[in-house]
Write an enzyme that holds these catalytic residues in place. Structure first.
Site, PDB file in Angstrom:
ATOM      1  N   ASP A  56     -18.971  98.307  -7.992  1.00 59.59           N
ATOM      2  CA  ASP A  56     -20.339  97.903  -8.318  1.00 59.59           C
ATOM      3  C   ASP A  56     -21.204  97.657  -7.087  1.00 59.59           C
ATOM      4  O   ASP A  56     -22.392  97.911  -7.110  1.00 59.59           O
ATOM      5  CB  ASP A  56     -20.348  96.691  -9.264  1.00 59.59           C
ATOM      6  CG  ASP A  56     -19.396  95.583  -8.840  1.00 59.59           C
ATOM      7  OD1 ASP A  56     -18.858  95.628  -7.716  1.00 59.59           O
ATOM      8  OD2 ASP A  56     -19.201  94.657  -9.652  1.00 59.59           O
ATOM      9  N   ASP A 488     -16.846  85.179  -4.000  1.00 51.27           N
ATOM     10  CA  ASP A 488     -15.931  85.267  -5.155  1.00 51.27           C
ATOM     11  C   ASP A 488     -14.463  84.995  -4.876  1.00 51.27           C
ATOM     12  O   ASP A 488     -13.712  84.700  -5.795  1.00 51.27           O
ATOM     13  CB  ASP A 488     -15.982  86.651  -5.843  1.00 51.27           C
ATOM     14  CG  ASP A 488     -17.231  86.847  -6.658  1.00 51.27           C
ATOM     15  OD1 ASP A 488     -17.906  85.860  -6.983  1.00 51.27           O
ATOM     16  OD2 ASP A 488     -17.532  88.008  -6.983  1.00 51.27           O
TER      17      ASP A 488
END
Ligand SMILES: *[C@@H]1O[C@H](CO)[C@@H](O)[C@H](O)[C@H]1NC(C)=O
Ligand SMILES: *[C@@H]1O[C@H](CO)[C@@H](O)[C@H](O)[C@H]1NC(C)=O
Ligand SMILES: *[C@@H]1O[C@H](CO)[C@@H](O)[C@H](O)[C@H]1NC(C)=O
Ligand SMILES: *[C@@H]1O[C@H](CO)[C@@H](O)[C@H](O)[C@H]1NC(C)=O
Ligand SMILES: *[C@@H]1O[C@H](CO)[C@@H](O)[C@H](O)[C@H]1NC(C)=O
Ligand SMILES: *[C@@H]1O[C@H](CO)[C@@H](O)[C@H](O)[C@H]1NC(C)=O
Ligand SMILES: *[C@@H]1O[C@H](CO)[C@@H](O)[C@H](O)[C@H]1NC(C)=O
Ligand SMILES: *[C@@H]1O[C@H](CO)[C@@H](O)[C@H](O)[C@H]1NC(C)=O
Length: 803
Positions: A56, A488
């Site tokens: 992504d 993350d």
């Protein structure tokens, strides 16, 4: 090959002998292997081992079977094109394995989108601006493929877009026209998920729109369109196990992915939301394209083995991931979506009879006793050659906000979440790869599931690096040259840059925003980042280590204004002695795209502590909330800040600061910058002041001099070990180093003579969508760590043999 020696001329000075030598560089990833969401894996139907993975935010990769690694294909993207560093869809030409088409663009908020068209498998590309938006990092990125090549006319491509309807190109993705008669353009930002050409019947195309009743087909190349008859439009009541608590999010099943098998079966996965998160219900169906009959083949208690885990306390999720064996149209795998937070996590199911019966491969692969939390033994988290990928344990820490990575079962790496990219290798039916929110797992023995045994799993993500750098530090001593903080996935200490490392231990952060080390005690390090877990025995948002990051102690309390749920706790700095710590919650935002998710409400600080946060003291003489604070690396108790046009200096551990108006110490009027202190000389500091160049002091900031000439613009600065026989550290900047010529290009530059002359470190092939953070290495001359916003961290070293 050595490039020419290039000079940045200071104020029009005459050509002096270059004191910064222009070496060629090697660029290598600081290994994480994955580090983010894998959105698609595709394989060429006829060419063995020709696999591609899309991500992504980190572009597309090609599998290199001989080198046993993935090769990044999009690193030439410059900072101004950062939005292109995300692949919305990949299309391969079934008639020509050399041709590759990538639809590029991360966010619907940017109109910088393009098609990358290659005739050499992605070694080189023609880049054509795309006339519509893309959303490689938006909802629905898990579906597809949206882009497809017509096997009967390979110069023709079709694309299901998010906002522009169904589009068609007849010149290999250069120009596009609208298929205006398509019945549902779905220009809602999610759009049309897939386009599938029937390779047996010219003119027959299946198209899936991400809405209920979203399947259409044509048999005359799009002259007319029909709704696929009999498609499921109602929810199967047997899957609505919690009708009162949780209703499906859509009025009927929405197609996610589909494969047209060689026997004419169109397999389709469905869900009630575009994904990758938020799906609550779904199913799997097969459509016989000859008889126009549908069969519900959703794995369930009656048709799968082992039986589903019984203690599911929430809806069963949707279905998305789907792959059909190229050699056997009755063999397929499907993957459930969003059965998080468990127990009864997402499963991969395998069928050899067209979906009449299934094996729950995730369950078969999980050692007994997991209580429904499917996982791989952590030892299996290793490359095929045995190299461990230990961070995939996520240290079995508490769940963190919205990111289902940690397994609650100690010893197991979570089997996966967001497993929407799955591929049965077209040239090897036993080789299956599946992506997760963090990496790619693979096996060469899928068929072991036929005997109710676990396939042997390994990590096949080497070469893929798609993390976001948030913090870096390179201590001048101790076991490791690099400490990292990533978006993350917490942070890492690198004892070896080329192999994946364990994640920092508890507390685990969902992002690691700030890192520092004590200049005279390089094994003493601190870090800060958001932590969704409410610890009762300390502040989970900052931690301290005295052994170089092996073990960590939480701070007793957070600074005022920072608490569980604070999305970015700001910056943290430790003095040279390791005794004094300063924490300010004002945050730095390197990545504009992250601003939305890290926007914060409470700014507070700076505060200082000498007792790891039992007590925090608000200083006198300085109450600006700023991220631009750092410590001297040699003089104990010494902190600096350049903020609000003032230079601040503390010599007492951050209890009090003296302030100096910028113009009184020779600094220009400038909002602020992070002071970069020399790692082996007290009081020597540099400031990168954008277009105003680089400023330097040797007396704690009481007097500054501009050391760069006209044409040097420095957005970020770092220092590293000096050249041999030089007393000066090497300087590195991100910016420009001249008004014209090659040095006027935006890039990373090095100076070995304190800013007089500069050479370019990175070239046009190594731009990574922009380098926004750099870190020199106090122990390796010439080395600079490049922090990217989607390609992880890269280390650049002077090529060997060029001392
Ligand atoms: C393409 O056509 C559809 C249907 O007419 C329309 O909804 C859509 O907005 C068009 N797209 C563009 C980019 O004009
Ligand atoms: C669900 O709602 C229906 C109608 O409101 C009710 O009759 C039924 O008892 C409810 N079921 C549960 C499990 O609460
Ligand atoms: C589809 O239906 C036809 C006609 O009934 C049948 O001959 C064929 O075997 C079916 N195909 C599959 C894949 O079930
Ligand atoms: C889970 O289900 C098993 C039987 O399938 C049952 O014995 C056990 O008590 C259940 N556990 C919980 C927490 O409901
Ligand atoms: C799994 O496949 C690999 C590679 O083909 C092979 O080396 C290994 O022995 C297989 N393991 C089992 C249990 O069949
Ligand atoms: C964290 O836990 C403390 C102590 O149990 C409680 O007072 C506080 O409200 C909790 N905060 C959050 C955000 O849950
Ligand atoms: C955060 O800011 C709000 C608004 O200024 C304030 O009411 C609140 O007390 C602050 N929270 C903390 C923990 O300081
Ligand atoms: C901090 O420094 C950055 C540049 O590095 C600057 O844009 C920003 O305005 C500064 N903020 C403060 C509060 O000093």
């Amino acid at each position: 090959m050595r490039r020419g020696i290039l000079l940045a001329l200071a104020g029009g000075a005459s050509l002096a002998a270059a004191r910064t030598i222009d070496y060629d560089y090697d660029f290598k990833p600081v290994a994480v292997s994955g580090g983010g969401y894998i959105t698609g894996i595709v394989g060429h139907p006829t060419e063995k081992d020709l696999l591609y993975t899309r991500t992504d935010i980190g572009g597309t990769y090609r599998w290199d079977a001989r080198g046993d690694q993935w090769i990044p294909l999009n690193d030439f993207i410059g900072a101004e094109d950062e939005n292109l560093m995300g692949t919305e869809s990949i299309a391969l030409d079934p008639t020509d394995p050399d041709r590759l088409y990538l639809a590029q663009g991360r966010y619907l908020s940017s109109d910088n989108t393009a098609f990358f068209v290659s005739e050499d498998r992605g070694e080189t590309f023609e880049v054509y601006p795309a006339p519509f938006l893309m959303g490689a990092n938006e909802l629905g990125r898990n579906n597809g493929e949206r882009l497809a090549v017509n096997p009967f006319k390979p110069e023709e491509l079709w694309m299901g877009t998010r906002t522009a309807g169904l589009m068609k190109s007849e010149d290999r993705a250069r120009t596009w026209t609208n298929v205006t008669n398509f019945p549902d353009a779905a220009t809602n930002g999610i759009g049309i998920f897939f386009v599938i050409f029937d390779p047996e019947n010219e003119g027959t195309i299946y198209v899936g729109v991400g809405v209920p009743n979203g399947l259409y087909y044509t048999t005359n190349s799009g002259e007319t369109w029909e709704s696929v008859p009999g498609q499921p439009t109602e929810w199967d009541s047997s899957v609505l196990v919690f009708p009162n608590e949780t209703q499906p999010l859509s009025t009927g099943p929405q197609p996610m992915k589909a494969v047209l098998a060689s026997n004419g079966a169109l397999y389709v996965t469905f869900a009630d939301a575009p994904g990758p998160y938020g799906a609550t219900y779904g199913g799997v169906y097969a459509y016989n394209t000859t008889s126009a009959e549908w069969a519900n083949i959703t794995p369930n208690a009656d048709n799968s083995y082992p039986a589903p885990f019984a203690n599911q306390s929430f809806p069963a999720g949707g279905f998305c991931g789907l792959s059909v064996d190229a050699k056997d149209p009755n063999t397929l795998v499907v993957v459930s979506l969003d059965r998080d937070p468990g127990p009864a996590l997402d499963s991969i199911y395998l069928s050899h009879d067209g979906g009449r019966s299934w094996k729950d491969v995730s369950q078969l692969s999980t050692p007994p006793g997991s209580g429904g939390y499917w996982g791989h033994p952590i030892e299996d988290a290793a490359f095929k050659d045995g190299t461990p990928v230990p961070w995939l344990s996520f240290n079995w820490g508490p769940q963190w906000g919205g990111y289902g990575a940690p397994s609650p079962v100690r010893g197991l790496a979570k089997f996966g979440w967001w497993m929407t990219a799955v591929l049965i290798d077209p040239s090897n039916s036993d080789h299956v790869l599946y992506g997760t929110g963090a990496t790619i797992w693979a096996t060469d023995n899928l068929s072991r599931a036929d005997k109710n045994r676990s396939p042997d799993w390994y990590i096949q993500a080497q070469g893929i690096e798609e993390s976001v750098a948030l913090a870096m530090a390179s201590p001048n001593g101790g076991p490791s040259h690099l400490l990292t903080g990533l978006g993350d996935i917490n942070g890492y200490r690198y004892d070896d840059l080329d192999v994946p490392q364990p994640m920092f231990d508890l507390p685990v952060f969902s992002n690691l925003n700030a890192l520092d080390w004590a200049g005279q005690k390089p094994r003493t390090i601190i870090r800060a980042g958001p932590c969704g877990h409410n610890y009762t025995d300390g502040c989970g948002l900052a931690a301290h280590s005295v052994d170089g990051g092996s073990t960590w102690t939480k701070f007793t309390t957070c600074i005022p204004g920072v608490e569980v749920g604070t999305p970015n706790p700001g910056v943290i700095a430790i003095d040279a002695s390791g005794k004094h710590i300063v924490w300010s919650s004002a945050m730095t935002t390197y990545w504009p795209a992250l601003q939305a998710i890290t926007s914060r409400t409470n700014e507070s600080g700076p505060y200082s502590t000498t007792d790891l946060g039992k007590t925090w003291v608000s200083p006198t003489g300085f109450n600006a909330q700023t991220p631009n604070i750092s410590a001297d690396r040699v003089q104990p108790g010494t902190f600096y800040s350049f903020t609000d046009k003032n230079w601040y200096l503390s010599r007492d551990g951050g209890l009090s600061y003296r302030s100096f108006k910028a113009k009184d110490v020779g600094l220009p009027v400038y909002p602020g910058a992070v002071p970069i202190a020399n790692f082996n000389r007290g009081g020597e500091i540099w400031l990168a002041l954008g277009d105003l160049g680089v400023y330097h002091t040797q007396n704690f900031g009481r007097r500054w001099t501009r050391i760069t000439g006209r044409g040097v613009a420095a957005r970020h600065l770092t220092i590293g070990a000096g050249a041999r026989r030089s007393s000066k550290p090497a300087l590195f900047i991100v910016g420009k180093a001249a008004t014209h010529g090659p040095l006027s290009q935006d890039g990373v530059y090095r100076s070995d003579d304190n800013g007089k002359t500069w050479v370019r470190v990175n070239d046009e092939e190594h731009q990574y969508g922009g380098v926004a953070m750099i870190q020199g290495d106090p122990r390796v001359y010439g080395r600079v760590y490049l922090g990217t916003g989607g390609r992880g961290i890269v280390y650049a070293d002077i090529k060997k043999g060029k001392p």
